[in-house]
Design an enzyme around this catalytic site. Structure first.
Site, mmCIF file in Angstrom:
data_model
loop_
_atom_site.group_PDB
_atom_site.id
_atom_site.type_symbol
_atom_site.label_atom_id
_atom_site.label_comp_id
_atom_site.label_asym_id
_atom_site.label_seq_id
_atom_site.Cartn_x
_atom_site.Cartn_y
_atom_site.Cartn_z
ATOM 1 N N HIS A 104 0.852 -1.192 0.000
ATOM 2 C CA HIS A 104 0.000 0.000 0.000
ATOM 3 C C HIS A 104 0.886 1.239 0.000
ATOM 4 O O HIS A 104 1.917 1.275 0.662
ATOM 5 C CB HIS A 104 -0.885 -0.007 1.253
ATOM 6 N N VAL A 107 0.050 9.103 -0.711
ATOM 7 C CA VAL A 107 0.618 10.433 -0.461
ATOM 8 C C VAL A 107 -0.476 11.440 -0.753
ATOM 9 O O VAL A 107 -1.185 11.330 -1.761
ATOM 10 C CB VAL A 107 1.878 10.718 -1.312
ATOM 11 N N HIS A 173 -8.905 -5.168 17.395
ATOM 12 C CA HIS A 173 -9.799 -6.269 17.747
ATOM 13 C C HIS A 173 -9.147 -7.634 17.563
ATOM 14 O O HIS A 173 -9.639 -8.629 18.075
ATOM 15 C CB HIS A 173 -11.098 -6.181 16.943
#
Length: 298
Positions: A104, A107, A173
């Site tokens: 990933h 900017v 989680h």
């Protein structure tokens, strides 16, 4: 504050990345230009079902409006209600081969304005790597390239932005990181516009050197159903993070962006298993024990 220079850089970065990835895949990126009814638009470039990339999306957007969305003003509540413009390049690459990691990059630049007040601006972004089968050589290379992108701006930047990345790309989680991190920064507005823009450009320009050598090393490794099943299982963590925590996804949806372009970051094939754990000593278990941990890779 040179908005045109930022826009020119971002559109050029998108094109440079698309050209290099298309050469790696051997396919062609589709081009989908879109308009946002409330103001602005963007261009989404996509490969789906390619030889190398099962999905590769590289998006550019420049949107503006009368009220800054809550996700963008969360850290600056005093800016709530200001008009805004936001521009950026965001990409997520989901390779077909489980030995090639997902990656990933983002900017971006935000500007918040109000009549009679000085415009407020900031930059943000970063890149992070999400392997399914870990290789120390790849992790070290990726993190060293991230360090090199930031080193001209001070020795303190890389350790700080690495830790920021580790904190941000963490599934609370699940109590586990999404991947092995990289660098991440947001709300960057000091010491001045030129320096912040230069730092952001350096991060964008170091993406291909950080990722392409890893692709070239791993793309031809043989794999089978076991590896694909584990890849699909771990991709589920990617989906959970992007839909629950990711500020870019939330901003896009809250600002009325194009849903298809916002959610192109999601992988095309994903599996969830109930209460699953890898076999001790397996390559899958090694991802958890050796890579999804807090490490100083450089």
């Amino acid at each position: 504050m040179d908005v045109i220079a930022v826009k020119d850089y971002l559109t050029g970065l998108q094109q440079a990345i698309v050209d290099r990835l298309a050469a790696l895949d051997g396919g062609t990126f589709s081009r989908d230009a879109w308009d946002r009814p409330q103001g602005g638009g963007g261009v989404t470039r996509l490969i789906e079902g390619g030889a190398l990339f099962e999905r590769a999306g590289v998006g550019y957007s420049h949107v503006y409006g009368d009220n800054l969305p809550p996700s963008a003003s969360a850290a600056r509540p005093e800016l709530s209600g200001r008009s805004f413009q936001a521009m950026g390049v965001s990409l997520v690459l989901h390779p077909r081969n489980p030995y090639v990691p997902t990656v990933h990059l983002n900017v971006r630049c935000f500007i918040a304005e109000k009549a009679g007040a000085v415009p407020v601006w900031w930059f943000g972004g970063g890149m992070d790597l999400t392997p399914y089968y870990g290789f120390e050589e790849d992790a070290v290379h990726f993190h060293r390239t991230c360090r090199d992108a930031l080193s001209p701006f001070g020795d303190d930047h890389h350790p700080r932005f690495k830790q920021w990345c580790d904190r941000y790309f963490f599934l609370k989680h699940r109590a586990e990181p999404r991947g092995i991190g990289g660098v991440f920064f947001d709300d960057l507005n000091a010491p001045d516009f030129a320096t912040c823009f230069a730092l952001t450009r350096s991060v964008g320009d170091h993406f291909l050197p950080a990722y392409v050598p890893i692709v070239e090393r791993r793309r031809d490794l043989p794999y089978g159903e076991r590896e694909r099943d584990f890849q699909a299982y771990r991709r589920g963590r990617y989906v959970e993070f992007n839909l629950v925590y990711d500020r870019g996804t939330l901003f896009g949806l809250q600002s009325g962006g194009r849903t298809e372009s916002i959610l192109m970051s999601l992988p095309p094939v994903v599996h969830w298993r109930y209460d699953w754990a890898p076999q001790p000593g397996s390559p899958e278990a090694r991802l958890y024990s050796d890579f999804l941990v807090d490490r100083n890779w450089v």
